[in-house]
Design an enzyme around this catalytic site. Structure first.
Site, short mmCIF file in Angstrom:
data_model
loop_
_atom_site.label_atom_id
_atom_site.label_comp_id
_atom_site.label_asym_id
_atom_site.label_seq_id
_atom_site.Cartn_x
_atom_site.Cartn_y
_atom_site.Cartn_z
N SER A 65 4.91 3.03 0.29
CA SER A 65 3.66 3.43 -0.35
C SER A 65 2.98 4.48 0.52
CB SER A 65 2.72 2.22 -0.52
OG SER A 65 2.27 1.73 0.73
N GLY A 118 0.97 3.05 3.32
CA GLY A 118 1.73 2.22 4.24
C GLY A 118 2.79 3.01 4.99
N CYS A 119 4.03 2.94 4.51
CA CYS A 119 5.15 3.52 5.26
C CYS A 119 5.14 5.04 5.27
CB CYS A 119 6.46 2.98 4.69
SG CYS A 119 6.62 1.18 4.92
N VAL A 120 4.66 5.67 4.20
CA VAL A 120 4.58 7.13 4.21
C VAL A 120 3.55 7.58 5.23
CG1 VAL A 120 4.09 9.20 2.87
CG2 VAL A 120 5.32 7.29 1.81
N THR A 160 4.79 7.06 8.83
CA THR A 160 5.80 8.06 9.18
C THR A 160 5.16 9.43 9.39
OG1 THR A 160 7.47 6.82 7.96
CG2 THR A 160 7.94 9.14 8.41
#
Length: 219
Positions: free
Chosen positions: A153, A156-158, A161
């Site tokens: 999401s 979150g992970c985007v 990163t």
């Protein structure tokens, strides 16, 4: 939408300038897995996530045609739950061992966006694609200076990163049509905040034009 007063605060502090594309990009498709895409998955982003499929496919196809690396991440939890970490406290279905389980259908990348021959899949155990993975090795070997970020999401992970790329002086370019979240409000607030401090928010059309012009600029 972000209100004008908030926008003025950031503008007056000199935030929100552009990083711009670099010379050596890669596409990074983050966690497009059944546990985030299937309508009946307990942690789904459906239906918002469906709108990203075609833009991501177009971006990846163009990148492959131009010889630009396409990398996928697969967020995983060990089958015995031992790698879930603090997710066990923050998220009910991680605590119950029901999502992103290694070897399960839910953890697989959806067939609509299946990696193609020559693509690389990075298995990750925490939100950031950089955390204790071999991603940085492969980016370094190819001297990648720009990441075109897609997937889920965004908050979150985007986001994790993108900020890790920023800290490594790799240009994070978040492709607006290619990211999703669980609500429009969360999506928009994170797009705004990331663009102010850590990333550029770019359109799919701009990315396609950039990719298609790479060979000409390098010749």
């Amino acid at each position: 939408m972000i209100d004008s007063q908030t926008q003025n605060v950031y503008r007056n502090q000199g935030l929100g300038n552009r990083i711009e594309f670099g010379q050596r990009p890669a596409v990074l498709v983050i966690d497009m897995q059944h546990d985030f895409c299937d309508p009946d998955a307990p942690t789904t982003l459906y239906p918002q996530i469906v709108s990203t499929y075609e833009p991501i496919r177009r971006l990846c196809d163009t990148a492959r045609h131009q010889g630009v690396p396409v990398i996928y991440t697969q967020g995983l939890v060990a089958a015995d739950g031992s790698s879930a970490g603090l997710w066990r406290y923050k998220q009910k279905y991680h605590r119950e061992g029901r999502v992103q389980i290694e070897g399960s259908r839910g953890a697989e990348i959806i067939p609509e966006l299946a990696p193609q021959p020559g693509d690389r899949v990075i298995r990750k155990w925490r939100p950031s694609a950089f955390f204790r993975t071999d991603l940085e090795v492969f980016l370094g070997v190819q001297q990648i200076d720009t990441l075109l970020l897609c997937g889920t999401s965004l908050s979150g992970c985007v986001r994790a990163t993108a900020t890790d790329a920023f800290m490594r002086d790799i240009r994070p370019m978040i492709v607006r049509e290619c990211v999703a979240d669980r609500s429009p409000a969360v999506l928009e607030s994170n797009l705004f905040d990331l663009e102010q401090k850590y990333a550029d928010i770019v359109s799919l059309d701009d990315c396609l034009e950039y990719l298609q012009g790479l060979k000409e600029r390098r010749s």
